[in-house]
Scaffold this active site. Structure first.
Site, PDB file in Angstrom:
ATOM      1  N   ASN A 154      -3.287 -13.057  15.374  1.00 29.92           N
ATOM      2  CA  ASN A 154      -4.108 -11.840  15.395  1.00 29.92           C
ATOM      3  C   ASN A 154      -4.784 -11.699  16.755  1.00 29.92           C
ATOM      4  O   ASN A 154      -5.114 -12.688  17.391  1.00 29.92           O
ATOM      5  CB  ASN A 154      -5.180 -11.912  14.297  1.00 29.92           C
ATOM      6  CG  ASN A 154      -5.495 -10.550  13.730  1.00 29.92           C
ATOM      7  OD1 ASN A 154      -4.640  -9.918  13.137  1.00 29.92           O
ATOM      8  ND2 ASN A 154      -6.702 -10.072  13.944  1.00 29.92           N
ATOM      9  N   GLY A 181      -1.663  -9.698  12.256  1.00 27.93           N
ATOM     10  CA  GLY A 181      -2.139  -8.340  12.580  1.00 27.93           C
ATOM     11  C   GLY A 181      -2.911  -7.679  11.460  1.00 27.93           C
ATOM     12  O   GLY A 181      -2.830  -6.474  11.291  1.00 27.93           O
ATOM     13  N   HIS A 189       0.821  -1.221   0.000  1.00 29.56           N
ATOM     14  CA  HIS A 189       0.000   0.000   0.000  1.00 29.56           C
ATOM     15  C   HIS A 189       0.854   1.270   0.000  1.00 29.56           C
ATOM     16  O   HIS A 189       0.367   2.341   0.354  1.00 29.56           O
ATOM     17  CB  HIS A 189      -0.959   0.000   1.203  1.00 29.56           C
ATOM     18  CG  HIS A 189      -2.008  -1.063   1.113  1.00 29.56           C
ATOM     19  ND1 HIS A 189      -2.865  -1.383   2.146  1.00 29.56           N
ATOM     20  CD2 HIS A 189      -2.364  -1.884   0.093  1.00 29.56           C
ATOM     21  CE1 HIS A 189      -3.685  -2.353   1.765  1.00 29.56           C
ATOM     22  NE2 HIS A 189      -3.390  -2.682   0.531  1.00 29.56           N
ATOM     23  N   CYS A 194       7.215  21.967 -10.090  1.00 28.55           N
ATOM     24  CA  CYS A 194       6.094  22.577 -10.838  1.00 28.55           C
ATOM     25  C   CYS A 194       5.215  23.458  -9.957  1.00 28.55           C
ATOM     26  O   CYS A 194       4.295  24.112 -10.454  1.00 28.55           O
ATOM     27  CB  CYS A 194       5.237  21.490 -11.494  1.00 28.55           C
ATOM     28  SG  CYS A 194       4.287  20.513 -10.310  1.00 28.55           S
ATOM     29  N   CYS A 198       4.503  13.941  -6.810  1.00 31.33           N
ATOM     30  CA  CYS A 198       3.819  15.136  -7.312  1.00 31.33           C
ATOM     31  C   CYS A 198       2.450  14.732  -7.840  1.00 31.33           C
ATOM     32  O   CYS A 198       2.337  13.854  -8.696  1.00 31.33           O
ATOM     33  CB  CYS A 198       4.670  15.765  -8.419  1.00 31.33           C
ATOM     34  SG  CYS A 198       3.817  17.089  -9.279  1.00 31.33           S
TER      35      CYS A 198
HETATM   36  P1  OAD Z   1      -7.250  -3.422  10.389  1.00 31.96           P
HETATM   37  O1  OAD Z   1      -7.422  -2.295  11.330  1.00 31.96           O
HETATM   38  O2  OAD Z   1      -8.370  -3.728   9.460  1.00 31.96           O
HETATM   39  O3  OAD Z   1      -6.940  -4.764  11.195  1.00 31.96           O
HETATM   40  C1  OAD Z   1      -5.957  -4.816  12.178  1.00 31.96           C
HETATM   41  C2  OAD Z   1      -6.035  -6.166  12.857  1.00 31.96           C
HETATM   42  O4  OAD Z   1      -4.963  -6.242  13.775  1.00 31.96           O
HETATM   43  C3  OAD Z   1      -7.321  -6.420  13.631  1.00 31.96           C
HETATM   44  O5  OAD Z   1      -7.872  -7.671  13.242  1.00 31.96           O
HETATM   45  C4  OAD Z   1      -6.881  -6.436  15.101  1.00 31.96           C
HETATM   46  O6  OAD Z   1      -7.604  -7.385  15.866  1.00 31.96           O
HETATM   47  C5  OAD Z   1      -5.438  -6.872  14.955  1.00 31.96           C
HETATM   48  N1  OAD Z   1      -4.555  -6.434  16.040  1.00 31.96           N
HETATM   49  C6  OAD Z   1      -4.592  -5.293  16.785  1.00 31.96           C
HETATM   50  N2  OAD Z   1      -3.572  -5.249  17.653  1.00 31.96           N
HETATM   51  C7  OAD Z   1      -2.846  -6.379  17.462  1.00 31.96           C
HETATM   52  C8  OAD Z   1      -1.664  -6.910  18.035  1.00 31.96           C
HETATM   53  N3  OAD Z   1      -0.994  -6.278  19.002  1.00 31.96           N
HETATM   54  N4  OAD Z   1      -1.220  -8.109  17.574  1.00 31.96           N
HETATM   55  C9  OAD Z   1      -1.887  -8.776  16.607  1.00 31.96           C
HETATM   56  N5  OAD Z   1      -3.005  -8.328  16.021  1.00 31.96           N
HETATM   57  C10 OAD Z   1      -3.481  -7.133  16.426  1.00 31.96           C
HETATM   58  O7  OAD Z   1      -5.900  -3.163   9.596  1.00 31.96           O
HETATM   59  P2  OAD Z   1      -5.397  -3.843   8.242  1.00 31.96           P
HETATM   60  O8  OAD Z   1      -5.830  -5.242   8.150  1.00 31.96           O
HETATM   61  O9  OAD Z   1      -3.956  -3.527   8.139  1.00 31.96           O
HETATM   62  O10 OAD Z   1      -5.448   0.427   3.557  1.00 31.96           O
HETATM   63  O11 OAD Z   1      -6.175  -2.979   7.162  1.00 31.96           O
HETATM   64  C11 OAD Z   1      -5.906  -3.195   5.808  1.00 31.96           C
HETATM   65  C12 OAD Z   1      -5.960  -1.906   5.056  1.00 31.96           C
HETATM   66  O12 OAD Z   1      -7.183  -1.226   5.333  1.00 31.96           O
HETATM   67  C13 OAD Z   1      -4.901  -0.887   5.450  1.00 31.96           C
HETATM   68  O13 OAD Z   1      -3.653  -1.116   4.813  1.00 31.96           O
HETATM   69  C14 OAD Z   1      -5.506   0.396   4.998  1.00 31.96           C
HETATM   70  C15 OAD Z   1      -6.912   0.207   5.497  1.00 31.96           C
HETATM   71  O14 OAD Z   1      -7.896   0.914   4.841  1.00 31.96           O
HETATM   72  C16 OAD Z   1      -5.238   1.586   2.924  1.00 31.96           C
HETATM   73  O15 OAD Z   1      -5.141   2.659   3.503  1.00 31.96           O
HETATM   74  C17 OAD Z   1      -5.112   1.439   1.441  1.00 31.96           C
END
Ligand code: OAD
Length: 255
Positions: A217, A191, A126, A154, A134
């Site tokens: 997770n 995570g 990501h 620019c 830019c």
């Molecule tokens: P999420 O916020 O959707 O999920 C984070 C996960 O981490 C959850 O399931 C929590 O339970 C878990 N969690 C929290 N603390 C933890 C810990 N200490 N150890 C293990 N697990 C833990 O985040 P992502 O899955 O990263 O995209 O979200 C994916 C994408 O959605 C991001 O990259 C972002 C967002 O919109 C963009 O911005 C393009």
């Protein structure tokens, strides 16, 4: 799912599997950085998307409407990420890279903490919050005024080099991630809520090709019932324990 284990109860079959693994792929999400003090996206109360609307901050349309607001929001996140330190989970993954014959870390995170903890075989699916591009003319020059979000070539607006909603992922990063998922024999999902595609598809690709899928997770996800091994808990606690049991005690991994 074969088994659900407690944090310290790693079955012998898993330890064996990791010892024998030739190609390990790790996919991480915001949860790996939670113990470094950075907010996740979807956790109730604390997740960024429980406080802010993605359509106001993380889309091209939002940026066109209010570039200053979007730039300011990412500047705050950049400053937070710079103040944060890699945690035991990041460090354990960097150590895993050194021990696996073939390894790839695929992160959805834009905070730069994996690279700071020493990970080198790394795909940032990501993008990266610490880079800018830019927005107006896609200038190749990197003479940027990061404080004010201006391209000095620019005079146009800068945007963070991250993927926004509705945008394609960088083709080379996605290609590398897909290939690694197809070829690995062990796949970790750590995570991440496993809700955002195409990252959420990678474990399925790996599983269909016969890889052992391991999830670490804090909370259950759509992957949890399908994983070969699922550990519910904090990555920064579980990963160092697992690393020690599989690859032996290491000074760096001591909490
Ligand atoms: P999420 O916020 O959707 O999920 C984070 C996960 O981490 C959850 O399931 C929590 O339970 C878990 N969690 C929290 N603390 C933890 C810990 N200490 N150890 C293990 N697990 C833990 O985040 P992502 O899955 O990263 O995209 O979200 C994916 C994408 O959605 C991001 O990259 C972002 C967002 O919109 C963009 O911005 C393009």
């Amino acid at each position: 799912m074969k088994k659900r284990e407690t944090a310290v109860d790693f079955p012998a079959s898993l330890i064996r599997c990791l010892h024998n693994a030739q190609k390990i792929v790790v996919v991480t999400g915001a949860g790996i950085s939670a113990e470094s003090g950075l907010p996740t996206f979807r956790d109730a109360q604390t997740g960024l998307w429980s406080k802010y609307k993605p359509e106001e901050l993380a889309t091209v349309e939002a940026f066109k409407r209010n570039p200053k607001l979007v730039w300011a929001w990412y500047s705050i996140r950049r400053a937070l990420a710079l103040r944060a330190q890699p945690n035991a989970g990041h460090i354990a993954i960097a150590e895993m890279e050194k021990r696996a014959p073939h390894f790839l870390l695929i992160t959805q995170n834009v905070d730069g903490l994996h690279a700071r903890s020493g990970s080198q075989k790394l795909v940032e699916l990501h993008g990266n919050l610490h880079r800018a591009i830019c927005f107006e003319n896609n200038c190749s020059s990197d003479k940027f005024d990061l404080t004010n979000g201006r391209c000095l070539n620019c005079g146009g607006n800068l945007r963070p080099d991250v993927v926004w909603f509705g945008e394609m992922l960088p083709a080379s990063a996605l290609g590398a991630a897909n290939r690694a998922a197809e070829e690995c024999d062990v796949f970790f999902s750590i995570g991440t809520s496993s809700r955002v595609y195409p990252a959420a598809e990678l474990w399925q690709i790996a599983s269909q090709r016969g890889a052992v899928v391991i999830e670490i997770n804090k909370d259950p996800t759509p992957l949890t019932p399908k994983a070969d091994y699922s550990f519910l808990g904090k990555a920064g606690e579980i990963l160092p324990l697992l690393m020690r049991q599989v690859w032996g005690a290491e000074e760096k991994l001591r909490n």
